[in-house]
Design a protein around this motif. Structure first.
Motif, PDB file in Angstrom:
ATOM      1  N   UNK A 194       0.835  -1.206   0.000  1.00  0.00           N
ATOM      2  CA  UNK A 194       0.000   0.000   0.000  1.00  0.00           C
ATOM      3  C   UNK A 194       0.868   1.255   0.000  1.00  0.00           C
ATOM      4  N   UNK A 195       1.939   1.254   0.751  1.00  0.00           N
ATOM      5  CA  UNK A 195       2.846   2.407   0.772  1.00  0.00           C
ATOM      6  C   UNK A 195       3.473   2.632  -0.599  1.00  0.00           C
ATOM      7  N   UNK A 196       3.897   1.556  -1.218  1.00  0.00           N
ATOM      8  CA  UNK A 196       4.496   1.632  -2.552  1.00  0.00           C
ATOM      9  C   UNK A 196       3.494   2.182  -3.565  1.00  0.00           C
ATOM     10  N   UNK A 197       2.283   1.645  -3.567  1.00  0.00           N
ATOM     11  CA  UNK A 197       1.252   2.117  -4.489  1.00  0.00           C
ATOM     12  C   UNK A 197       0.901   3.579  -4.217  1.00  0.00           C
ATOM     13  N   UNK A 198       0.832   3.937  -2.953  1.00  0.00           N
ATOM     14  CA  UNK A 198       0.504   5.307  -2.567  1.00  0.00           C
ATOM     15  C   UNK A 198       1.546   6.290  -3.101  1.00  0.00           C
ATOM     16  N   UNK A 199       2.816   5.917  -2.986  1.00  0.00           N
ATOM     17  CA  UNK A 199       3.896   6.770  -3.485  1.00  0.00           C
ATOM     18  C   UNK A 199       3.742   6.993  -4.990  1.00  0.00           C
ATOM     19  N   UNK A 200       3.458   5.930  -5.735  1.00  0.00           N
ATOM     20  CA  UNK A 200       3.335   6.063  -7.187  1.00  0.00           C
ATOM     21  C   UNK A 200       2.111   6.882  -7.588  1.00  0.00           C
ATOM     22  N   UNK A 201       1.000   6.691  -6.883  1.00  0.00           N
ATOM     23  CA  UNK A 201      -0.198   7.496  -7.160  1.00  0.00           C
ATOM     24  C   UNK A 201       0.097   8.977  -6.905  1.00  0.00           C
ATOM     25  N   UNK A 202       0.761   9.264  -5.797  1.00  0.00           N
ATOM     26  CA  UNK A 202       1.089  10.662  -5.464  1.00  0.00           C
ATOM     27  C   UNK A 202       2.048  11.252  -6.491  1.00  0.00           C
ATOM     28  N   UNK A 203       3.050  10.493  -6.898  1.00  0.00           N
ATOM     29  CA  UNK A 203       3.992  11.000  -7.889  1.00  0.00           C
ATOM     30  C   UNK A 203       3.294  11.296  -9.213  1.00  0.00           C
ATOM     31  N   UNK A 204       2.379  10.439  -9.612  1.00  0.00           N
ATOM     32  CA  UNK A 204       1.628  10.686 -10.840  1.00  0.00           C
ATOM     33  C   UNK A 204       0.792  11.964 -10.710  1.00  0.00           C
ATOM     34  N   UNK A 205       0.088  12.101  -9.590  1.00  0.00           N
ATOM     35  CA  UNK A 205      -0.769  13.281  -9.382  1.00  0.00           C
ATOM     36  C   UNK A 205       0.054  14.571  -9.372  1.00  0.00           C
ATOM     37  N   UNK A 206       1.224  14.523  -8.743  1.00  0.00           N
ATOM     38  CA  UNK A 206       2.086  15.707  -8.700  1.00  0.00           C
ATOM     39  C   UNK A 206       2.655  16.044 -10.076  1.00  0.00           C
ATOM     40  N   UNK A 207       2.996  15.036 -10.867  1.00  0.00           N
ATOM     41  CA  UNK A 207       3.467  15.303 -12.228  1.00  0.00           C
ATOM     42  C   UNK A 207       2.365  15.926 -13.080  1.00  0.00           C
ATOM     43  N   UNK A 208       1.146  15.443 -12.938  1.00  0.00           N
ATOM     44  CA  UNK A 208       0.017  16.041 -13.662  1.00  0.00           C
ATOM     45  C   UNK A 208      -0.140  17.503 -13.251  1.00  0.00           C
ATOM     46  N   UNK A 209      -0.105  17.769 -11.964  1.00  0.00           N
ATOM     47  CA  UNK A 209      -0.234  19.139 -11.476  1.00  0.00           C
ATOM     48  C   UNK A 209       0.911  20.012 -11.987  1.00  0.00           C
ATOM     49  N   UNK A 210       2.115  19.492 -11.987  1.00  0.00           N
ATOM     50  CA  UNK A 210       3.269  20.263 -12.448  1.00  0.00           C
ATOM     51  C   UNK A 210       3.163  20.593 -13.936  1.00  0.00           C
ATOM     52  N   UNK A 211       2.765  19.629 -14.742  1.00  0.00           N
ATOM     53  CA  UNK A 211       2.709  19.850 -16.187  1.00  0.00           C
ATOM     54  C   UNK A 211       1.555  20.762 -16.605  1.00  0.00           C
ATOM     55  N   UNK A 212       0.425  20.642 -15.950  1.00  0.00           N
ATOM     56  CA  UNK A 212      -0.735  21.437 -16.346  1.00  0.00           C
ATOM     57  C   UNK A 212      -0.823  22.779 -15.632  1.00  0.00           C
ATOM     58  N   UNK A 213      -0.393  22.829 -14.383  1.00  0.00           N
ATOM     59  CA  UNK A 213      -0.570  24.037 -13.578  1.00  0.00           C
ATOM     60  C   UNK A 213       0.730  24.764 -13.294  1.00  0.00           C
ATOM     61  N   UNK A 214       1.824  24.300 -13.895  1.00  0.00           N
ATOM     62  CA  UNK A 214       3.147  24.905 -13.689  1.00  0.00           C
ATOM     63  C   UNK A 214       3.541  24.919 -12.222  1.00  0.00           C
ATOM     64  N   UNK A 215       3.133  23.884 -11.500  1.00  0.00           N
ATOM     65  CA  UNK A 215       3.441  23.741 -10.079  1.00  0.00           C
ATOM     66  C   UNK A 215       4.881  23.238  -9.940  1.00  0.00           C
TER      67      UNK A 215
END
Length: 180
Positions: free
Chosen positions: A86-107
């Motif tokens: 669960x920790x491993x999956x959680x890390x990957x989900x968070x990394x994906x969400x942050x990359x989406x935010x960075x690419x679309x919102x210039x975060x």
């Protein structure tokens, strides 16, 4: 009539008991999408079986279906191995969400420090944090271990949802295309 009903109940139990085996066999053959889809179809029947949930989760992870990991995150909690998954999956989900935010919102992700893994998404997250390339819509990175491998990260849409894509290249030849 009672025999027919009893036979059909026994048959249904055998059929459902075989689903984790089928999922595991599909996983072993590298048919991750088929295993993930089979698990999704029968998820409610086995949601309290952590071994089944783990097979489902790893199948979906290998099939680039990262968003399907959200439900297993809440379920995988009873054993030490399940919590680690669960920790491993959680890390990957968070990394994906942050990359989406960075690419679309210039975060900016420059100041973030996350654990990392050998999974492609995790590698790209680390490369992006270290070298965000804000002026480029397509981010290009070289593998830190093998200089013949390179990656391209860019925003894309899947079924109307904003998401990301990662292309893997070997000697500048496209080898794999991932949409998360």
């Amino acid at each position: 009539m009672k025999k027919a009903l009893l036979f059909s109940l026994i048959f249904m139990n055998i059929l459902h008991a075989d689903i984790p085996t089928k999922m595991y066999q599909l996983y072993q053959k590298g048919e991750y999408t088929a295993s993930c889809n089979l698990g999704l179809q029968h998820f409610k029947e086995f949601e309290f079986n952590e071994a089944y949930v783990s097979i489902y989760s790893f199948s979906c992870l290998k099939a680039d279906q990262i968003d399907r990991l959200n439900t297993p995150l809440m379920i995988l909690s009873q054993s030490s191995e399940a919590r680690a998954n669960a920790s491993y999956f959680s890390m990957l989900v968070m990394q994906k969400k942050l990359l989406v935010q960075a690419l679309y919102d210039k975060y900016s992700l420059k100041s973030l420090k996350f654990p990392t893994s050998s999974h492609l998404l995790s590698k790209i997250f680390t490369l992006y944090c270290d070298h965000p390339q804000p002026e480029n819509s397509i981010k290009e990175y070289n593998d830190s271990i093998n200089n013949r491998i390179s990656y391209k990260l860019y925003p894309t849409q899947l079924n109307g949802q904003k998401t990301i894509a990662i292309d893997e290249y070997y000697d500048k030849i496209l080898t794999l295309h991932h949409v998360y």
